[in-house]
Design an enzyme around this catalytic site. Sequence first.
Site, short mmCIF file in Angstrom:
data_model
loop_
_atom_site.label_atom_id
_atom_site.label_comp_id
_atom_site.label_asym_id
_atom_site.label_seq_id
_atom_site.Cartn_x
_atom_site.Cartn_y
_atom_site.Cartn_z
N ARG A 47 -20.97 22.89 21.70
CA ARG A 47 -20.70 23.44 23.04
C ARG A 47 -19.50 22.72 23.67
O ARG A 47 -18.79 23.29 24.50
CB ARG A 47 -21.95 23.31 23.92
CG ARG A 47 -21.76 23.81 25.33
CD ARG A 47 -23.04 24.26 26.02
NE ARG A 47 -24.18 23.42 25.77
CZ ARG A 47 -24.37 22.19 26.26
NH1 ARG A 47 -23.46 21.65 27.06
NH2 ARG A 47 -25.45 21.51 25.98
N TYR A 99 -7.78 44.38 36.54
CA TYR A 99 -8.91 44.86 35.75
C TYR A 99 -10.16 44.97 36.64
O TYR A 99 -10.49 44.02 37.37
CB TYR A 99 -9.15 43.92 34.56
CG TYR A 99 -10.43 44.22 33.84
CD1 TYR A 99 -10.67 45.49 33.31
CD2 TYR A 99 -11.42 43.26 33.70
CE1 TYR A 99 -11.87 45.79 32.67
CE2 TYR A 99 -12.61 43.55 33.06
CZ TYR A 99 -12.82 44.82 32.55
OH TYR A 99 -14.01 45.11 31.93
N ASP A 174 -3.05 37.48 34.57
CA ASP A 174 -3.81 38.07 33.47
C ASP A 174 -2.79 38.58 32.44
O ASP A 174 -2.04 39.52 32.70
CB ASP A 174 -4.69 39.21 33.99
CG ASP A 174 -5.62 39.79 32.93
OD1 ASP A 174 -5.27 39.72 31.72
OD2 ASP A 174 -6.68 40.32 33.28
N LYS A 199 -8.69 42.08 23.06
CA LYS A 199 -7.72 43.19 22.97
C LYS A 199 -6.68 42.91 21.90
O LYS A 199 -7.04 42.76 20.75
CB LYS A 199 -7.11 43.43 24.35
CG LYS A 199 -8.13 43.36 25.51
CD LYS A 199 -9.22 44.40 25.42
CE LYS A 199 -10.19 44.25 26.59
NZ LYS A 199 -11.32 45.14 26.55
C1 PLP Z 1 -6.68 43.28 31.60
C2 PLP Z 1 -8.07 42.82 31.25
N1 PLP Z 1 -8.46 41.60 31.63
C3 PLP Z 1 -9.70 41.15 31.34
C4 PLP Z 1 -10.62 41.91 30.65
C5 PLP Z 1 -12.01 41.39 30.38
O1 PLP Z 1 -12.14 40.96 29.07
P1 PLP Z 1 -13.49 41.01 28.20
O2 PLP Z 1 -13.87 42.45 28.06
O3 PLP Z 1 -13.08 40.33 26.93
O4 PLP Z 1 -14.54 40.25 28.94
C6 PLP Z 1 -10.26 43.19 30.24
C7 PLP Z 1 -11.23 44.05 29.52
O5 PLP Z 1 -11.09 45.24 29.43
C8 PLP Z 1 -8.94 43.65 30.55
O6 PLP Z 1 -8.51 44.88 30.19
#
Ligand code: PLP
Length: 376
Positions: A47, A99, A174, A199
């Site tokens: 962890r 997001y 992000d 992604k």
């Molecule tokens: C731009 C963006 N940031 C963060 C996330 C969140 O990531 P996760 O689905 O791996 O938790 C996503 C998920 O679709 C995303 O498109």
Amino acid sequence: MHIESILAHAGCDPDQDQDDATPPIHLTTTFRRDSQGNWPSGHKYARISNPTRARLERVLTDLEPASQALAFSSGMAAAAALLQSLDAGATVMLARDVYFGVRVLASDMAERGHIQLHTFDAHLGLQSGDMAALAAAHLVWIETPSNPLLQITDIEGLANACHTHNPDARLVVDGTWTTPFIQQPLSLGADVVFHSLTKYMAGHSDVLGGALLFRREDDLYARVRRTQETGGAVLDPFSCWLTLRGLRTLAVRLRVQQESALAVARFLEGHARVVRVHYPGLTSHPGHEVAAHQMRGYGAMCSFQTGRSGAETLALVGRAQVFIQATSLGGTESLIEHRRSAEGEASHTPEDLVRLSMGLEHIDDLVRDLARMLNY
Ligand SMILES: Cc1ncc(COP(=O)(O)O)c(C=O)c1O
């Protein structure tokens, strides 16, 4: 070294006592202590750290480049750890178009009194109504291109404005949609980069993961690291290994995916049944010049508006044959999504908006599929 070369060898540095050309997976959860009670490997318990995760985190710091990286069990686990590490009542400025999951997490935390939340239109720059929040802000959180409207924010301009008005404010970007191959926010003045590894970075729609990259090994990094160690939202060794494997082809995947996105955006812009296309690679996009300056290419995501009702737009998306109708992005398969119905009631997304994630299919097949959906 060029980023393509770092990617091609991602995680392939030799093990201590083996000659593997590609990385092994360390599954152990605990590590031996020596007769003096020390941990010679530098690892105590999984962890806290694990050699496969440490290998991935090293590669991530090289790619950004950053001084520290932490890999989490999902993108949202990384976002939650960052917000949880703030003092109670801390001020967070969040761009309006980010997001959906981040928006929901931040507004839930604000409703429970954990943070003070101020939303702003990051792509328009700071307005007079934002300055009081900025003076108090601990985090300023943006996404560029944004999700799902592909708005472009000038990272360097915002970083300078933030740091001038409030030296304690930390700018978080992000970077999920761009990856370090397309955009490197830390070198433009941001303090933290947030990635969903799920992604493009892992790249095959079979890993859930997240990461935070820090420009400095500062108090914020120490707090987030402690939140992760105590909370335990770490990326498991197999997912770390899969992410390292995915990273080795990131440059070639993104080159093709970006090329297809531009071709699709141009096709949609000329189509009579499309009322608006959101893609920063189009010269008609209001953020085109800023994007050209701060990005290498314009990304592989694109969205468009049909001018029809939500139900008609959902029906259009349902006619896809090559694109797969599903949420998420960044895999080898192209995805199409009616964002409003996927996000649900709290959605701000226009009901006629369709979001595309470009995969690796031949561009002619993708354009033919879209033409058939639109001309039905
Ligand atoms: C731009 C963006 N940031 C963060 C996330 C969140 O990531 P996760 O689905 O791996 O938790 C996503 C998920 O679709 C995303 O498109």
